[in-house]
Write a protein that holds these residues in place. Structure first.
Motif, short mmCIF file in Angstrom:
data_model
loop_
_atom_site.label_atom_id
_atom_site.label_comp_id
_atom_site.label_asym_id
_atom_site.label_seq_id
_atom_site.Cartn_x
_atom_site.Cartn_y
_atom_site.Cartn_z
N SER A 251 0.85 -1.19 0.00
CA SER A 251 0.00 0.00 0.00
C SER A 251 0.89 1.25 0.00
O SER A 251 2.10 1.18 0.26
N ASP B 11 0.95 3.58 2.24
CA ASP B 11 1.49 3.78 3.58
C ASP B 11 2.70 2.89 3.82
O ASP B 11 3.71 3.33 4.41
N GLN B 12 2.60 1.63 3.39
CA GLN B 12 3.74 0.71 3.56
C GLN B 12 4.94 1.19 2.76
O GLN B 12 6.08 1.16 3.25
N TYR C 252 5.66 4.21 1.87
CA TYR C 252 6.23 5.41 2.48
C TYR C 252 7.06 5.05 3.71
O TYR C 252 8.12 5.65 3.95
N GLN C 253 6.60 4.07 4.45
CA GLN C 253 7.38 3.63 5.61
C GLN C 253 8.71 3.02 5.17
O GLN C 253 9.74 3.23 5.83
N TYR D 44 0.89 10.47 -5.28
CA TYR D 44 0.47 10.84 -3.92
C TYR D 44 1.30 12.02 -3.45
O TYR D 44 2.50 12.10 -3.71
N ILE E 46 2.54 13.74 0.09
CA ILE E 46 2.65 13.40 1.51
C ILE E 46 2.17 14.60 2.33
O ILE E 46 2.77 15.68 2.31
N ALA F 85 1.08 15.54 6.19
CA ALA F 85 1.12 15.11 7.60
C ALA F 85 1.55 13.66 7.68
O ALA F 85 0.95 12.84 8.41
N GLU F 86 2.61 13.33 6.92
CA GLU F 86 3.21 12.00 6.89
C GLU F 86 2.25 10.91 6.43
O GLU F 86 2.44 9.73 6.74
N LYS F 87 1.24 11.32 5.64
CA LYS F 87 0.29 10.37 5.08
C LYS F 87 0.19 10.59 3.56
O LYS F 87 0.04 11.72 3.10
N PRO F 88 0.30 9.53 2.76
CA PRO F 88 0.14 9.69 1.31
C PRO F 88 -1.32 9.99 0.96
O PRO F 88 -2.22 9.24 1.36
N VAL F 89 -1.52 11.05 0.23
CA VAL F 89 -2.86 11.45 -0.21
C VAL F 89 -2.88 11.40 -1.75
O VAL F 89 -2.07 12.06 -2.41
#
Length: 625
Positions: free
Chosen positions: A46, A48-49, A51-52, A104, A106, A108-112
């Motif tokens: 995903s 999020d994964q 990006y981590q 995406y 980023i 607030a440290e979340k992919p949008v």
């Protein structure tokens, strides 16, 4: 030759554009941003994964903007870190055939998710309407802040080449202008070749040129699909066809190329290679239909890898069979096959490079070759083939000219033989009239005169009848002499044309039917002219004068015969009732048909005009033999 010069000039133009647009891919400027990449082998991660993983340092930094992956079964994630920059930037993915791209930002440290585009989506989904994928980047909110973007690129089971760059808007439009210039030059060359091939087909009616136009059109469709312009302008609402257009048009291009090659080199249909190529053409057609099967994206994604490998193998086989076929024809002494052999090498060279690129073995050394290598090879090939077609057309034209010249020579020889035969027969008849019938009439006339000399033995009535018989014999004898003279004007052979025409004019004037003035310049010596030529000239003059006597109703006429260095001219003029200009050159009822036939045999010209006051003037010009 003019077209060859134009084609050569066009080729030089392509080379000039090549050198004008030949920068290598530079390193991505650290001031504009930093790009790193990670391979998603199982296609399950995903945003999020991913990006981590980026934060944990699993992404590898891209040092250059040119990255050749080759055939892959994975998806790839890009992380773009953009520091504050004074100008607005664009992220350019320089590949027109990426199936699924998810962009995406980023926050607030979340992919949008900001953009979702690619060949599996309608063209209108692209942020910027361009064959490449262009993403506008928002400027950093304040100095020292780094904006991050995450991009997922999915082209699994296909070949992937990534050309990534960060550009300002002016830089992008500069590169776009160069790209459009090259595409314009290449498209213009193809268009000119299509027009030229169509012209040759309409002129010669040879199906070969129609097959050539078909090959050019198939090539043009493949170029449009390969550069992404086909999806942008021709089928923007059909993503189903967008990912299939290149292999389909590649199959069509191979079919037309193979068929054109067979006709171009006049391949023997009994040869084994001909039958193999025929089977290969059907295989390409079947493969194109397989690509067009209405399969779901999931099913197509699983099978496309093997279909593309099969297409690659068939392309190699097609090139090998072309070389085999052309080599056989060259060994057989067929010169045109050399043109096709020369046309294969640029395509073979760039094709090998392209295969190595798609296999991930190497990368193109220059931006031009990376974007336009195969296109340039196809243009060079079509130019060489056009030279071959021009050579074929010129050979065809020369063969036709030689055939026409041979037919004309044969007709001339046949006409000369007919004229000689006619002249011989006329001379025989004339001799018979003079020697046999003329002599018999003279004897008969002498016998009648002998009887008339014995006046005591004749009654008055018998004497009167014998005198009438003597007059009739003299009249018949005179007519036979004239007939013999008309059949074979002996004065020409004995005294020349000048004397024969002078005698003709004298006889007409003595008859008091027409007052004929005449002027003759030249022909004092006629021994170097063929007798048949002089006889026909005499008969032309004789026929013209007879026409005046029979049809013109004239009292006066003028005849002029002039011998020039390279031709003779005949002018005949009368003061009769004249002739209708609309009928003058096509009427056969006034004896002009025979005159026109004689003049045409000697490649002469005749002009007939009605004089403004009254009468007719005829001007004839005949080249000297």
């Amino acid at each position: 030759m003019r077209f060859c010069a134009m084609a050569l000039a066009g080729f030089c133009l392509i080379l000039s554009v090549f050198f004008a647009y030949s920068p290598t891919y530079a390193q991505i400027s650290a001031q504009k941003g930093k790009i790193s990449m990670w391979k998603d082998s199982d296609l399950t991660h995903s945003p999020d994964q991913a990006y981590q993983y980026a934060l944990s340092g699993k992404f590898a930094t891209l040092k250059t903007g040119n990255y050749n992956i080759g055939f892959t079964t994975a998806a790839y994630w890009l992380l773009l870190e953009q520091p504050a920059y004074p100008d607005s930037l664009l992220l350019v993915l320089g590949n027109a055939h990426l199936n699924d791209i998810r962009f995406y930002e980023i926050v607030a440290e979340k992919p949008v998710l900001k953009y979702q585009t690619g060949d599996h989506y309608q063209f209108s989904k692209r942020p910027v309407p361009d064959p490449f994928f262009i993403f506008p980047l928002a400027p950093a909110p304040e100095p020292g802040v780094v904006t991050q973007y995450l991009i997922r690129i999915d082209k699994h089971n296909e070949s992937l080449q990534l050309r990534v760059d960060l550009m300002t808007i002016p830089e992008f439009y500069t590169q776009l202008a160069k790209k459009n210039l090259i595409n314009g030059v290449l498209s213009g060359m193809v268009l000119l070749l299509v027009i030229y091939g169509s012209f040759l087909f309409l002129t010669v009616k040879d199906p070969l040129y129609l097959f050539y136009v078909g090959y050019l059109l198939a090539t043009c469709l493949w170029l449009l699909a390969d550069q992404g312009y086909g999806y942008q302008y021709l089928w923007p609402d059909f993503p189903y066809f967008a990912s299939r257009s290149r292999p389909v048009f590649n199959c069509l291009m191979n079919i037309t190329a193979l068929h054109f090659m067979q006709v171009f080199i006049e391949q023997n249909t009994e040869k084994r290679v001909f039958k193999i190529i025929k089977a290969l053409k059907w295989t390409f057609l079947s493969l194109a239909l397989l690509f067009l099967l209405p399969l779901s994206t999931l099913v197509y994604g699983k099978s496309v890898y093997f279909l593309l490998l099969l297409l690659l193998f068939l392309n190699v086989m097609s090139t090998f069979l072309m070389l085999w076929s052309v080599s056989e024809r060259i060994k057989a002494g067929y010169k045109q096959a050399w043109f096709y052999l020369a046309s294969i090498f640029p395509l073979l060279f760039f094709g090998i490079l392209e295969v190595l690129v798609h296999a991930g073995v190497s990368k193109m050394p220059m931006a031009f070759l990376a974007g336009f290598g195969i296109q340039t090879a196809l243009i060079i090939q079509t130019i060489i083939l056009t030279f071959g077609l021009a050579y074929r057309f010129n050979s065809y034209r020369l063969d036709r000219e030689q055939l026409l010249l041979a037919v004309n020579r044969e007709q001339q020889e046949m006409t000369s033989r007919i004229l000689e035969s006619q002249e011989t027969e006329r001379r025989k008849i004339s001799d018979q009239l003079h020697d046999d019938i003329g002599t018999t009439l003279s004897i008969a006339n002498w016998q009648v005169n002998a009887v008339l000399s014995d006046e005591e033995a004749l009654t008055e009535k018998a004497k009167m009848n014998l005198e009438k018989a003597a007059e009739a014999l003299q009249m018949v004898s005179a007519k036979i002499r004239r007939l013999g003279h008309n059949l074979s004007p002996w004065a020409i052979q004995k005294y020349g044309l000048n004397k024969a025409v002078t005698d003709l004019a004298y006889q007409i004037n003595v008859s008091e039917q027409l007052a004929l003035e005449y002027a003759i310049f030249g022909f004092e010596s006629c021994g170097h002219y063929p007798l048949s030529f002089l006889n026909e000239v005499y008969r032309i003059i004789q026929e013209l004068v007879n026409n005046i006597l029979k049809h013109a109703g004239a009292r006066h006429a003028y005849l002029e015969l002039i011998e020039h260095e390279d031709h003779i001219s005949i002018i005949v003029e009368d003061n009769g009732k004249g002739i209708d200009d609309s009928l003058s050159m096509r009427s056969s009822g006034i004896g002009l048909e025979n005159i026109l036939g004689k003049i045409a045999h000697f490649h002469g010209q005749m002009e007939i005009k009605r004089k403004s006051e009254h009468g007719t003037i005829v001007v004839i010009r005949i080249p000297l033999p």
